[in-house]
Scaffold this active site. Structure first.
Site, short mmCIF file in Angstrom:
data_model
loop_
_atom_site.label_atom_id
_atom_site.label_comp_id
_atom_site.label_asym_id
_atom_site.label_seq_id
_atom_site.Cartn_x
_atom_site.Cartn_y
_atom_site.Cartn_z
N ARG A 1 -29.72 -18.65 -24.10
CA ARG A 1 -28.91 -18.17 -25.33
C ARG A 1 -27.74 -18.90 -25.90
NH1 ARG A 1 -30.50 -12.71 -25.85
NH2 ARG A 1 -29.65 -12.90 -27.79
N ARG B 1 -15.39 11.13 -34.05
CA ARG B 1 -16.22 10.16 -35.09
C ARG B 1 -17.76 10.44 -34.97
NH1 ARG B 1 -13.25 4.40 -33.86
NH2 ARG B 1 -14.72 3.97 -35.76
N PRO C 1 -16.10 4.79 -24.07
CA PRO C 1 -17.17 4.88 -22.97
C PRO C 1 -17.59 3.72 -22.72
CG PRO C 1 -17.93 5.73 -24.78
CD PRO C 1 -16.61 5.07 -25.45
N GLU C 2 -17.15 2.84 -21.90
CA GLU C 2 -18.10 1.80 -21.31
C GLU C 2 -18.46 2.05 -19.87
OE1 GLU C 2 -16.20 -2.04 -21.92
OE2 GLU C 2 -14.94 -1.36 -23.22
N HIS D 1 -14.29 19.42 -33.47
CA HIS D 1 -15.09 18.24 -33.13
C HIS D 1 -16.11 18.52 -31.97
CE1 HIS D 1 -12.62 16.13 -35.75
NE2 HIS D 1 -11.31 16.42 -34.92
#
Length: 260
Positions: free
Chosen positions: A140, A106, A2-3, A88
């Site tokens: 940054r 997971r 999932p992005e 799961h």
DNA sequence: CTTAATGTTCCCCA
DNA sequence: TTGGGGAACATTAA
């Protein structure tokens, strides 16, 4: 799994299915996915009506008539509008019409009553303008790959899309963010918008097992230019795509087209 | 048996 | 405070 494009696709398939439904009951079974008092969470959502389903970064925010349920799919989380429970399955919502299953082998995903992490997210990549994006970036000094993965800098990008965006903009993943020229930052901003927009049109990337809430796979993996293509020919110059570890993640890039 | 996997956090050190 | 590196979380598949 999932992005941003995958989560956006899940939200778009989930919203028409969920909005207006009432949660009759809920059951949670994982101390990782639902940290804290799982029964209390189940009691809180029981009887609530779902008023909205939205995405913020990689988070799914389910607005209820009282309160908010926040979900994150982690690495292998799935929300399914139909299916059977497996080992799961860590969340089961029984609705007045239909049901919703949360599966996550997971268990890196989370289902919580509000999530403080949402407040700390940076701007949305499809909303932030070039001026603000450049101004933030100039402050940054870290490597560009690490910065784009940082959810408090920009929300929703992950390993696949960062690699694709950097390839499209011809920028090496180890380049120092603050030292990128204005034209290169502009190109990267455009690549970010173009890549995410196209990926959403293709309903996300299904690398191993990502599916949306209806169980359908995405197609954008067919259009990946570097991710998962180690050793294959660069689509621009023919050089072999390289893979290295940057910011702790497998990083794919063209050693010829992407400059530091 | 070892390694890596679409993610995030935390700890240690500079 | 920023940034780099590594480990941790739990599971599967190559």
């Amino acid at each position: 799994m999932p992005e941003l494009p995958e989560v956006e696709t899940v939200v778009r398939t989930l919203a028409p299915y969920l909005i207006g439904r009432r949660i009759v009951s809920a059951r949670f079974t994982s101390r990782f996915v639902t940290p804290g008092d799982r029964k209390k969470l189940a009691r809180r959502v029981a009887g609530r009506r779902i008023e909205s389903v939205a995405r913020r970064g990689k988070f799914i925010v389910v607005g209820l008539d009282k309160g908010e349920l926040v979900m994150h799919l982690g690495m292998t989380g799935k929300l399914l509008s139909a299916g059977i429970e497996t080992t799961h399955t860590h969340g089961v919502f029984t609705l007045d019409e239909g049901m919703l299953l949360y599966e996550d082998p997971r268990q890196f995903g989370r289902i919580e009553w509000g999530d403080a992490r949402v407040q700390r997210l940076g701007p949305e990549p499809l909303e932030v303008g070039l001026a603000e994006f450049s101004a933030r970036l100039r402050k940054r000094k870290t490597r560009i790959k690490a910065l784009l993965l940082n959810q408090s800098f920009i929300a929703g990008l992950g390993n696949i899309y960062v690699d694709e965006i950097l390839f499209l903009s011809g920028i090496h993943p180890l380049a120092q963010a603050a030292r990128l020229s204005a034209p290169r930052v502009a190109k990267m901003h455009q690549a970010m918008v173009d890549t995410l927009t196209l990926a959403i049109e293709h309903r996300g990337s299904s690398i191993s097992d990502y599916v949306d809430a209806d169980g359908n796979r995405g197609n954008f993996q067919m259009l990946h230019r570097v991710y998962g293509r180690e050793g294959e020919a660069c689509v621009n110059c023919g050089a072999a795509i390289k893979k290295a570890v940057v910011a702790g993640r497998g990083t794919h890039y063209c050693p010829v087209c992407q400059k530091r």
